[in-house]
Design a protein around this motif. Structure first.
Motif, short mmCIF file in Angstrom:
data_model
loop_
_atom_site.label_atom_id
_atom_site.label_comp_id
_atom_site.label_asym_id
_atom_site.label_seq_id
_atom_site.Cartn_x
_atom_site.Cartn_y
_atom_site.Cartn_z
N THR A 69 -26.02 -9.46 14.43
CA THR A 69 -26.97 -9.49 13.32
C THR A 69 -26.85 -8.19 12.53
O THR A 69 -26.31 -7.19 13.03
CB THR A 69 -28.43 -9.62 13.82
N LYS A 70 -27.37 -8.21 11.34
CA LYS A 70 -27.36 -7.00 10.52
C LYS A 70 -28.22 -5.92 11.17
O LYS A 70 -27.87 -4.74 11.12
CB LYS A 70 -27.85 -7.32 9.10
N GLU A 87 -18.09 -9.68 7.78
CA GLU A 87 -18.36 -10.65 8.85
C GLU A 87 -18.82 -11.99 8.27
O GLU A 87 -18.45 -13.04 8.78
CB GLU A 87 -19.41 -10.10 9.81
N SER A 88 -19.61 -11.95 7.21
CA SER A 88 -20.07 -13.18 6.57
C SER A 88 -18.90 -13.96 5.98
O SER A 88 -18.83 -15.19 6.11
CB SER A 88 -21.09 -12.86 5.48
N ASP A 146 -23.73 -2.63 5.26
CA ASP A 146 -23.64 -3.73 4.29
C ASP A 146 -22.20 -4.20 4.12
O ASP A 146 -21.94 -5.41 4.02
CB ASP A 146 -24.22 -3.31 2.94
N LEU A 196 -26.19 -4.14 13.78
CA LEU A 196 -25.26 -3.21 13.15
C LEU A 196 -25.99 -1.95 12.68
O LEU A 196 -25.48 -0.84 12.84
CB LEU A 196 -24.54 -3.87 11.97
N TRP A 203 -21.22 -6.10 7.27
CA TRP A 203 -21.93 -7.38 7.32
C TRP A 203 -21.32 -8.37 6.33
O TRP A 203 -21.15 -9.55 6.64
CB TRP A 203 -23.42 -7.16 7.02
#
Length: 72
Positions: free
Chosen positions: A6-7, A59-60, A53, A10, A56
């Protein structure tokens, strides 16, 4: 059992890297989160100094590509 990526996770790891004062503390962060994030993500945060950010977002995109492959 590894935690879900999850963000918030991180951000927590990044904060722990920022708070680390010496090599032993950095090593402890790597050991604590290696099973959750893996070597590459940890290195991107600490060694390459990617922002949370930025990591993330990468990863998205990776997850989106994987789901497209699964749909075909």
């Amino acid at each position: 059992m590894p935690q879900e990526l999850t963000k918030e996770l991180l951000e927590r790891v990044d904060a722990e890297f920022d708070a680390a004062q010496n090599a032993e503390e950095v090593r402890a962060v790597f050991k604590r989160y290696y099973s959750d994030l893996g070597w590459k993500r940890l290195c991107r945060l600490f060694v390459l100094q990617w922002g949370v950010d930025e990591l993330w977002h990468a990863e998205s995109q990776r997850a989106a590509k994987a789901s497209q492959r699964d749909d075909s």
